[in-house]
Design a protein around this motif. Structure first.
Motif, short mmCIF file in Angstrom:
data_model
loop_
_atom_site.label_atom_id
_atom_site.label_comp_id
_atom_site.label_asym_id
_atom_site.label_seq_id
_atom_site.Cartn_x
_atom_site.Cartn_y
_atom_site.Cartn_z
N ARG A 311 23.50 36.42 36.66
CA ARG A 311 24.44 37.33 37.36
C ARG A 311 25.88 36.80 37.56
NH1 ARG A 311 19.52 38.76 41.68
NH2 ARG A 311 18.01 39.96 39.92
N HIS A 312 25.78 35.65 38.05
CA HIS A 312 27.13 34.93 38.31
C HIS A 312 27.92 35.02 36.96
CE1 HIS A 312 27.44 33.73 42.51
NE2 HIS A 312 26.19 33.12 42.42
N LYS A 313 27.34 34.64 36.06
CA LYS A 313 28.15 34.80 34.54
C LYS A 313 28.49 35.80 34.20
CE LYS A 313 27.46 32.77 29.96
NZ LYS A 313 26.44 32.05 29.20
N MET A 314 27.71 36.87 34.51
CA MET A 314 27.87 38.30 34.14
C MET A 314 28.98 38.82 35.03
SD MET A 314 23.98 39.67 34.01
CE MET A 314 24.41 41.46 33.66
N ASN A 315 29.21 38.33 36.11
CA ASN A 315 30.07 38.82 37.13
C ASN A 315 31.45 38.10 36.73
OD1 ASN A 315 30.32 40.89 39.30
ND2 ASN A 315 30.84 39.15 40.76
N LYS A 316 31.45 37.02 36.58
CA LYS A 316 32.54 36.18 36.08
C LYS A 316 33.30 36.92 34.94
CE LYS A 316 35.24 32.44 36.64
NZ LYS A 316 34.82 31.21 36.65
N PHE A 317 32.27 37.11 33.92
CA PHE A 317 32.72 37.88 32.54
C PHE A 317 33.67 39.13 32.76
CE2 PHE A 317 32.15 40.60 29.05
CZ PHE A 317 32.58 39.90 27.98
N LEU A 318 33.10 40.06 33.85
CA LEU A 318 33.65 41.09 33.96
C LEU A 318 35.09 40.95 34.48
CD1 LEU A 318 30.84 43.15 35.89
CD2 LEU A 318 31.84 43.72 33.48
N ALA A 319 35.26 40.15 35.55
CA ALA A 319 36.67 39.70 36.11
C ALA A 319 37.71 39.15 35.12
CB ALA A 319 36.34 38.56 37.33
N THR A 320 36.99 38.42 34.37
CA THR A 320 38.11 37.82 33.03
C THR A 320 38.23 38.60 32.11
OG1 THR A 320 36.79 35.70 33.34
CG2 THR A 320 38.23 35.88 31.47
N LEU A 347 44.87 33.39 34.61
CA LEU A 347 44.08 32.48 35.39
C LEU A 347 42.54 32.44 35.56
CD1 LEU A 347 46.80 32.55 38.44
CD2 LEU A 347 46.72 31.08 36.27
N ASP A 348 41.98 31.48 36.07
CA ASP A 348 40.67 31.58 36.14
C ASP A 348 40.33 32.69 36.97
OD1 ASP A 348 38.18 30.30 35.65
OD2 ASP A 348 38.09 29.71 37.77
N ALA A 349 39.17 33.63 36.49
CA ALA A 349 38.84 34.77 37.14
C ALA A 349 38.12 34.42 38.61
CB ALA A 349 38.18 35.68 36.47
N ILE A 350 38.01 35.32 39.59
CA ILE A 350 37.43 35.01 40.71
C ILE A 350 36.15 35.96 40.88
CG2 ILE A 350 37.44 35.18 43.26
CD1 ILE A 350 40.34 35.39 43.11
N ASP A 351 34.93 35.15 41.03
CA ASP A 351 33.45 35.76 41.08
C ASP A 351 33.27 35.99 42.66
OD1 ASP A 351 31.02 36.63 41.10
OD2 ASP A 351 30.13 34.61 40.14
N HIS A 352 33.11 37.29 43.21
CA HIS A 352 32.75 37.38 44.56
C HIS A 352 31.02 37.49 44.55
CE1 HIS A 352 36.49 37.24 46.00
NE2 HIS A 352 37.29 38.04 45.54
N TYR A 353 30.18 37.60 43.53
CA TYR A 353 28.85 37.79 43.60
C TYR A 353 28.16 36.99 44.56
CZ TYR A 353 23.90 38.42 42.46
OH TYR A 353 22.68 38.53 42.60
N GLY A 354 27.26 37.52 45.43
CA GLY A 354 26.56 36.73 46.30
C GLY A 354 26.93 36.63 47.65
N LYS A 355 28.56 37.05 47.81
CA LYS A 355 29.24 36.83 48.89
C LYS A 355 28.83 37.82 50.26
CE LYS A 355 32.78 34.23 47.05
NZ LYS A 355 34.41 34.13 46.90
N GLY A 356 28.15 38.80 49.82
CA GLY A 356 27.45 39.93 50.91
C GLY A 356 28.53 41.05 50.71
N ASP A 357 28.04 42.21 51.57
CA ASP A 357 28.68 43.26 51.50
C ASP A 357 30.19 43.35 51.97
OD1 ASP A 357 26.50 44.52 50.54
OD2 ASP A 357 25.69 45.34 52.73
N SER A 358 30.56 42.51 52.81
CA SER A 358 32.04 42.18 53.10
C SER A 358 32.97 41.93 52.04
CB SER A 358 32.17 40.96 54.28
OG SER A 358 31.65 40.01 53.97
N PHE A 359 32.51 41.66 50.88
CA PHE A 359 33.03 41.39 49.51
C PHE A 359 33.15 42.54 48.74
CE2 PHE A 359 33.26 37.39 51.68
CZ PHE A 359 34.50 36.78 51.39
N ARG A 360 32.75 43.73 48.99
CA ARG A 360 32.54 44.96 48.24
C ARG A 360 33.72 45.70 48.48
NH1 ARG A 360 27.29 46.41 47.02
NH2 ARG A 360 28.09 48.01 45.90
N GLY A 361 34.30 46.39 47.43
CA GLY A 361 35.22 47.21 47.30
C GLY A 361 36.45 47.10 46.53
N PRO A 362 37.56 48.00 46.60
CA PRO A 362 38.45 47.83 45.49
C PRO A 362 39.36 46.40 45.55
CG PRO A 362 38.61 49.87 46.65
CD PRO A 362 37.45 48.91 47.30
N GLN A 363 39.81 46.03 46.80
CA GLN A 363 40.45 44.82 47.23
C GLN A 363 39.88 43.72 46.51
OE1 GLN A 363 39.01 46.48 49.49
NE2 GLN A 363 38.40 45.09 51.29
#
Length: 592
Positions: A311-320, A347-363
């Motif tokens: 899941r982290h790999k997939m999320n990082k792929f989306l960001a990249t 630049l190296d993409a940022i993966d927020h997966y697993g950080k909880g609902d406070s890291f959800r949303g457009p920003q």
């Protein structure tokens, strides 16, 4: 007198007609030339012609093979009002309208109009007239030891004959006759640089952008930019506009371009804390069930069976990939708008997966685009508050020319004017306006029908060009042969025709030639034009004259150009292969 009055009445009548009047007048002129007609019969022919020929508002068409205009065949016409084409039987055989339109045949030259034939004849007759005038001038170029005659305005530097020969000398040195030479020269002129008028100082800058911080640039689990959404399209266009504005800014005060300062632009993608899956989200899910990628090779599994690492790999792929695709859209759009290439580093993409609902949303799924562009300051080049002279000057300089003025330039109307010009490495040009045409001569003929030399304490020359313009110019002694005209002739490969090198210095000192400070005779070439600042300019030619004793000639006999040689000159090299009878036949077709 009765005949004249009746003819005048009919003349007034036909002058009111549209295009046909010149055709009728041409026919009347032809009838008048027929000496076998008596006046009464001639008048009846004129009246019949006027009553019978009606202007139909049409353009006649003719079929021509190998430019054989005298034998052109009438094939139909185009109605000037409706633009409808009407072909006779010959036209229908010759013109294939199924595969081509009439414009194709007009461009090919196999079909011509009556206007074309009329203009063709007029040009041929003008050139023939110019040639005949030049032949007459050549015939009078040997002045027979007098002070007046004719000549030809061809630079002695490129020919083997003078302008004129056997000119009566000033009365010393045993009345040695003189030759009149000429050469193209550079006139005295001054550069023009208007007082500099600066616009306001302008500063442009590019800030940091958070792309998609308030919009949904990508569908869930997708990596291609969703430009079907107007909000996304508007955001991209706004970003491009800012970059283009920066790039297109004029160079700064040190001559450094804004583009050269964009050396460190970066983009960084993000993916929020939502768990990535193999299903596209809205609105993409309405049109497809497949993703636009494969998560970089991650094994496809039900969402509850993927590992945390996957899941982290997939999320990082989306960001990249989202950042990469958006970067590509920026580069492509800037190239289309400016033609310039820019570089954006990912630049190296940022993966927020697993950080909880406070890291959800457009920003948390936005892309951070940093231009790292320094402020770029330049002097405004807008026309605000600038005089028209300065604006015109700036536009001319941008076109690759400089501006100048030739002062006290003799005209063909017994006056002098200051002529504004533009220059480049190829020469001088003047605006093709009425001032130029009224005061100077078009170099369409080299004939000089009349030239007059006046010896004395102040020697002078009067030169009359083919269009009856007369230039009166002073001449001075040239003790050392340093005038432009003599230097130019001496440097020529054909100089031996005019200066044999065995002359005595005292004879040479008697040569009278054009002084550098005295402005030359000016021609313009309507066949050699440029466009600057939206206006047409004609190339200028300048001639100076020199008088050289015949005794200095290298040739014992002077031979002027023959008719065939003249026809090779650019002024007359117009395929003059038609007899007057053939031209009349073409004119008859044009006026049918």
């Amino acid at each position: 007198m009765v005949y004249q009055n009746i003819f005048c009445n009919y003349f007034i009548f036909i002058k009111k007609r549209h295009k046909m009047d010149r055709k009728i007048l041409s026919e009347i002129k032809r009838f008048k030339l027929m000496s076998s007609y008596d006046p009464k019969e001639l008048l009846s022919e004129q009246i019949y012609l006027i009553e019978e020929v009606q202007f139909d508002g049409k353009t006649n068409l003719f079929y021509v093979e190998k430019k054989d205009y005298p034998n052109a065949k009438y094939i139909g016409y185009i109605d000037d009002k409706t633009k409808n084409l009407s072909l006779n039987s010959l036209g229908q055989r010759k013109i294939d309208l199924k595969n081509s339109n009439i414009s194709y045949y007009l461009e090919l030259g196999t079909v011509v109009t009556d206007n074309f034939l009329e203009t063709f004849v007029e040009d041929q007759e003008r050139i023939m007239g110019d040639l005949n005038q030049t032949l007459k001038a050549v015939g009078g170029a040997d002045w027979g030891n007098t002070l007046q005659g004719s000549g030809i305005m061809i630079s002695s530097r490129v020919g083997t004959h003078p302008v004129a020969t056997n000119i009566l000398g000033p009365g010393f040195d045993d009345n040695i006759p003189y030759n009149l030479l000429c050469a193209e020269v550079t006139p005295g002129y001054s550069k023009i640089t208007p007082k500099k008028e600066e616009g306001p100082t302008v500063t442009v800058e590019l800030n940091k952008f958070e792309i998609g911080s308030s919009t949904k640039v990508f569908c869930d689990n997708m990596v291609k930019v969703n430009l079907n959404d107007e909000k996304n399209k508007k955001e991209l266009d706004s970003l491009i506009q800012e970059i283009v504005r920066y790039i297109n800014a004029p160079d700064d005060e040190n001559g450094v371009s804004a583009l050269s300062k964009l050396t460190n632009m970066t983009i960084q993608g993000q993916a929020d804390s939502a768990r990535p899956t193999w299903s596209p989200g809205d609105p993409c899910s309405q049109s497809t069930t497949e993703l636009d990628h494969d998560y970089g090779g991650v094994e496809k599994k039900p969402k509850d069976q993927t590992t945390e690492e996957e899941r982290h790999k997939m999320n990082k792929f989306l960001a990249t990939m989202r950042a990469k695709n958006y970067k590509d859209e920026i580069i492509k759009a800037v190239k289309e708008k400016t033609g310039k290439d820019i570089t954006i580093t990912e630049l190296d993409a940022i993966d927020h997966y697993g950080k909880g609902d406070s890291f959800r949303g457009p920003q948390f799924r936005s892309m951070i685009f940093t231009t790292n562009a320094p402020k770029h300051t330049y002097q405004s080049v807008t026309t605000d508050n600038k005089s028209s002279a300065v604006v015109n000057y700036e536009n001319i300089i941008k076109s690759g020319y400089n501006t100048g003025i030739i002062k006290n330039l003799p005209t063909g109307n017994d006056s002098e004017i200051d002529l504004q010009i533009v220059t480049n490495s190829k020469g001088f040009y003047a605006e093709a306006n009425e001032t130029l045409k009224e005061n100077f001569t078009d170099y369409t003929s080299v004939a000089l029908p009349k030239i007059l030399i006046r010896w004395g304490s102040t020697t002078s020359i009067e030169v009359t060009t083919w269009d009856s313009k007369t230039y009166a110019l002073p001449m001075v002694r040239d003790e050392f042969g340093v005038s432009q005209v003599l230097k130019s002739v001496k440097e020529s490969a054909d100089s031996a025709h005019f200066m044999n090198g065995n002359y005595q210095l005292r004879v040479f000192n008697r040569c009278s030639s054009y002084e550098d400070k005295i402005q030359p005779v000016t021609y313009y070439e309507s066949s050699n034009s440029i466009t600057v600042n939206g206006k047409t300019f004609y190339k200028l030619m300048f001639f100076q004259f020199g008088l050289v004793p015949v005794g200095m000639m290298g040739d014992t006999m002077m031979v002027f150009p023959s008719e065939e040689q003249l026809k090779a000159y650019k002024q007359y090299n117009q395929n003059l292969n038609y007899t007057p009878k053939q031209l009349q036949k073409i004119k008859d077709l044009a006026y049918m």
